[in-house]
Design a protein around this motif. Structure first.
Motif, PDB file in Angstrom:
ATOM      1  N   THR A  51       0.844  -1.188   0.000  1.00  0.00           N
ATOM      2  CA  THR A  51       0.000   0.000   0.000  1.00  0.00           C
ATOM      3  C   THR A  51       0.885   1.245   0.000  1.00  0.00           C
ATOM      4  O   THR A  51       2.056   1.189   0.372  1.00  0.00           O
ATOM      5  CB  THR A  51      -0.923   0.053   1.233  1.00  0.00           C
ATOM      6  N   ALA A  52       0.300   2.348  -0.410  1.00  0.00           N
ATOM      7  CA  ALA A  52       1.019   3.623  -0.396  1.00  0.00           C
ATOM      8  C   ALA A  52       0.051   4.741  -0.028  1.00  0.00           C
ATOM      9  O   ALA A  52      -1.123   4.724  -0.398  1.00  0.00           O
ATOM     10  CB  ALA A  52       1.647   3.896  -1.756  1.00  0.00           C
ATOM     11  N   GLU A  53       0.587   5.708   0.712  1.00  0.00           N
ATOM     12  CA  GLU A  53      -0.137   6.927   1.064  1.00  0.00           C
ATOM     13  C   GLU A  53       0.897   7.986   1.379  1.00  0.00           C
ATOM     14  O   GLU A  53       1.772   7.752   2.213  1.00  0.00           O
ATOM     15  CB  GLU A  53      -1.067   6.706   2.259  1.00  0.00           C
ATOM     16  N   GLY A  54       0.831   9.118   0.699  1.00  0.00           N
ATOM     17  CA  GLY A  54       1.864  10.135   0.865  1.00  0.00           C
ATOM     18  C   GLY A  54       3.199   9.548   0.422  1.00  0.00           C
ATOM     19  O   GLY A  54       3.297   8.933  -0.634  1.00  0.00           O
ATOM     20  N   LYS A  55       4.232   9.693   1.242  1.00  0.00           N
ATOM     21  CA  LYS A  55       5.551   9.132   0.933  1.00  0.00           C
ATOM     22  C   LYS A  55       5.716   7.705   1.447  1.00  0.00           C
ATOM     23  O   LYS A  55       6.710   7.057   1.170  1.00  0.00           O
ATOM     24  CB  LYS A  55       6.647   9.996   1.550  1.00  0.00           C
ATOM     25  N   ALA A  56       4.751   7.217   2.218  1.00  0.00           N
ATOM     26  CA  ALA A  56       4.870   5.912   2.877  1.00  0.00           C
ATOM     27  C   ALA A  56       4.497   4.760   1.953  1.00  0.00           C
ATOM     28  O   ALA A  56       3.467   4.798   1.280  1.00  0.00           O
ATOM     29  CB  ALA A  56       3.984   5.864   4.112  1.00  0.00           C
ATOM     30  N   ILE A  57       5.351   3.746   1.918  1.00  0.00           N
ATOM     31  CA  ILE A  57       5.070   2.483   1.226  1.00  0.00           C
ATOM     32  C   ILE A  57       5.132   1.389   2.275  1.00  0.00           C
ATOM     33  O   ILE A  57       6.121   1.272   2.999  1.00  0.00           O
ATOM     34  CB  ILE A  57       6.095   2.196   0.115  1.00  0.00           C
ATOM     35  N   ARG A  58       4.063   0.614   2.377  1.00  0.00           N
ATOM     36  CA  ARG A  58       3.993  -0.470   3.361  1.00  0.00           C
ATOM     37  C   ARG A  58       3.734  -1.789   2.636  1.00  0.00           C
ATOM     38  O   ARG A  58       2.998  -1.813   1.662  1.00  0.00           O
ATOM     39  CB  ARG A  58       2.871  -0.210   4.361  1.00  0.00           C
ATOM     40  N   ALA A  68       7.147  -4.577   6.012  1.00  0.00           N
ATOM     41  CA  ALA A  68       8.119  -3.598   5.525  1.00  0.00           C
ATOM     42  C   ALA A  68       7.469  -2.222   5.484  1.00  0.00           C
ATOM     43  O   ALA A  68       6.278  -2.085   5.194  1.00  0.00           O
ATOM     44  CB  ALA A  68       8.623  -3.970   4.136  1.00  0.00           C
ATOM     45  N   TYR A  69       8.281  -1.213   5.788  1.00  0.00           N
ATOM     46  CA  TYR A  69       7.841   0.183   5.739  1.00  0.00           C
ATOM     47  C   TYR A  69       8.975   0.998   5.151  1.00  0.00           C
ATOM     48  O   TYR A  69      10.105   0.927   5.640  1.00  0.00           O
ATOM     49  CB  TYR A  69       7.485   0.696   7.135  1.00  0.00           C
ATOM     50  N   LEU A  70       8.690   1.738   4.090  1.00  0.00           N
ATOM     51  CA  LEU A  70       9.707   2.561   3.436  1.00  0.00           C
ATOM     52  C   LEU A  70       9.163   3.953   3.191  1.00  0.00           C
ATOM     53  O   LEU A  70       7.955   4.137   3.061  1.00  0.00           O
ATOM     54  CB  LEU A  70      10.090   1.943   2.095  1.00  0.00           C
ATOM     55  N   VAL A  71      10.066   4.903   3.066  1.00  0.00           N
ATOM     56  CA  VAL A  71       9.680   6.271   2.758  1.00  0.00           C
ATOM     57  C   VAL A  71      10.249   6.629   1.394  1.00  0.00           C
ATOM     58  O   VAL A  71      11.466   6.563   1.184  1.00  0.00           O
ATOM     59  CB  VAL A  71      10.180   7.248   3.838  1.00  0.00           C
ATOM     60  N   ALA A  72       9.375   7.008   0.479  1.00  0.00           N
ATOM     61  CA  ALA A  72       9.771   7.410  -0.875  1.00  0.00           C
ATOM     62  C   ALA A  72      10.280   8.855  -0.852  1.00  0.00           C
ATOM     63  O   ALA A  72      10.002   9.596   0.091  1.00  0.00           O
ATOM     64  CB  ALA A  72       8.579   7.279  -1.819  1.00  0.00           C
ATOM     65  N   PRO A  73      11.010   9.277  -1.880  1.00  0.00           N
ATOM     66  CA  PRO A  73      11.537  10.637  -1.907  1.00  0.00           C
ATOM     67  C   PRO A  73      10.462  11.723  -1.986  1.00  0.00           C
ATOM     68  O   PRO A  73      10.679  12.854  -1.567  1.00  0.00           O
ATOM     69  CB  PRO A  73      12.421  10.678  -3.155  1.00  0.00           C
ATOM     70  N   SER A  74       9.303  11.389  -2.549  1.00  0.00           N
ATOM     71  CA  SER A  74       8.171  12.315  -2.603  1.00  0.00           C
ATOM     72  C   SER A  74       6.888  11.492  -2.610  1.00  0.00           C
ATOM     73  O   SER A  74       6.935  10.266  -2.604  1.00  0.00           O
ATOM     74  CB  SER A  74       8.263  13.218  -3.841  1.00  0.00           C
ATOM     75  N   ALA A  75       5.758  12.162  -2.612  1.00  0.00           N
ATOM     76  CA  ALA A  75       4.473  11.461  -2.528  1.00  0.00           C
ATOM     77  C   ALA A  75       4.312  10.444  -3.661  1.00  0.00           C
ATOM     78  O   ALA A  75       4.628  10.732  -4.814  1.00  0.00           O
ATOM     79  CB  ALA A  75       3.329  12.465  -2.562  1.00  0.00           C
ATOM     80  N   VAL A  76       3.834   9.263  -3.299  1.00  0.00           N
ATOM     81  CA  VAL A  76       3.638   8.181  -4.269  1.00  0.00           C
ATOM     82  C   VAL A  76       2.311   8.407  -4.998  1.00  0.00           C
ATOM     83  O   VAL A  76       1.280   8.640  -4.374  1.00  0.00           O
ATOM     84  CB  VAL A  76       3.642   6.810  -3.558  1.00  0.00           C
ATOM     85  N   SER A  87       7.188  -1.527  -7.634  1.00  0.00           N
ATOM     86  CA  SER A  87       7.629  -0.259  -8.187  1.00  0.00           C
ATOM     87  C   SER A  87       6.593   0.807  -7.875  1.00  0.00           C
ATOM     88  O   SER A  87       5.392   0.552  -7.935  1.00  0.00           O
ATOM     89  CB  SER A  87       7.814  -0.357  -9.701  1.00  0.00           C
ATOM     90  N   ALA A  88       7.102   1.984  -7.526  1.00  0.00           N
ATOM     91  CA  ALA A  88       6.216   3.108  -7.230  1.00  0.00           C
ATOM     92  C   ALA A  88       6.675   4.319  -8.017  1.00  0.00           C
ATOM     93  O   ALA A  88       7.877   4.567  -8.143  1.00  0.00           O
ATOM     94  CB  ALA A  88       6.231   3.410  -5.742  1.00  0.00           C
ATOM     95  N   GLY A  89       5.710   5.055  -8.539  1.00  0.00           N
ATOM     96  CA  GLY A  89       5.989   6.316  -9.204  1.00  0.00           C
ATOM     97  C   GLY A  89       5.653   7.444  -8.261  1.00  0.00           C
ATOM     98  O   GLY A  89       4.624   7.411  -7.583  1.00  0.00           O
ATOM     99  N   CYS A  90       6.535   8.432  -8.186  1.00  0.00           N
ATOM    100  CA  CYS A  90       6.341   9.557  -7.279  1.00  0.00           C
ATOM    101  C   CYS A  90       5.884  10.789  -8.048  1.00  0.00           C
ATOM    102  O   CYS A  90       6.154  10.924  -9.247  1.00  0.00           O
ATOM    103  CB  CYS A  90       7.639   9.854  -6.536  1.00  0.00           C
ATOM    104  N   GLU A  91       5.218  11.691  -7.353  1.00  0.00           N
ATOM    105  CA  GLU A  91       4.657  12.884  -7.985  1.00  0.00           C
ATOM    106  C   GLU A  91       5.708  13.761  -8.645  1.00  0.00           C
ATOM    107  O   GLU A  91       5.414  14.473  -9.589  1.00  0.00           O
ATOM    108  CB  GLU A  91       3.868  13.698  -6.965  1.00  0.00           C
ATOM    109  N   THR A  92       6.947  13.732  -8.160  1.00  0.00           N
ATOM    110  CA  THR A  92       8.000  14.573  -8.724  1.00  0.00           C
ATOM    111  C   THR A  92       8.798  13.860  -9.807  1.00  0.00           C
ATOM    112  O   THR A  92       9.817  14.362 -10.256  1.00  0.00           O
ATOM    113  CB  THR A  92       8.943  15.072  -7.620  1.00  0.00           C
TER     114      THR A  92
END
Length: 107
Positions: A51-58, A68-76, A87-92
């Motif tokens: 799952t993803a919300e904001g920068k958090a990927i769980r 697992a819990y990870l923080v992406a460089p920007s909002a997913v 794989s996650a794509g970020c807003e930036t």
């Protein structure tokens, strides 16, 4: 309000993503709710749901246990699983790739 739904690869579970920032996992035969997870975006992986919300990927096991819990460089803004990786794509514009061990992050 529900924004997305998808069956698990084995068809034994159904997940729904909502505007209230939760992903609910259901038994599609009985309608029973199995678990409520943090996130509004989700994807099924073999034996897991990410799952993803904001920068958090769980990443959760099928029983709802967080593994697992990870923080992406920007909002997913999107998340997908190939079986080999998440794989996650970020807003930036960045992309984040998490290997199947859920420990190795590649940006």
């Amino acid at each position: 309000r529900v924004t997305s739904v998808a069956f698990s690869p084995d068809g034994k579970s159904l997940a729904s993503g909502s505007c209230d920032k939760t992903v609910r996992v259901w038994n599609p035969l009985t309608g029973e709710e199995k678990s409520t997870l943090s996130g509004s975006l989700f994807c099924w992986c073999p034996g897991h749901i990410a799952t993803a919300e904001g920068k958090a990927i769980r990443v959760y096991q099928m029983d709802g246990k967080l593994v697992a819990y990870l923080v992406a460089p920007s909002a997913v803004s999107s998340i997908a699983c190939s079986g080999e990786r998440i794989s996650a794509g970020c807003e930036t514009g960045e992309q984040v790739h998490l290997r199947a061990d859920f420990l190795t992050l590649e940006c």
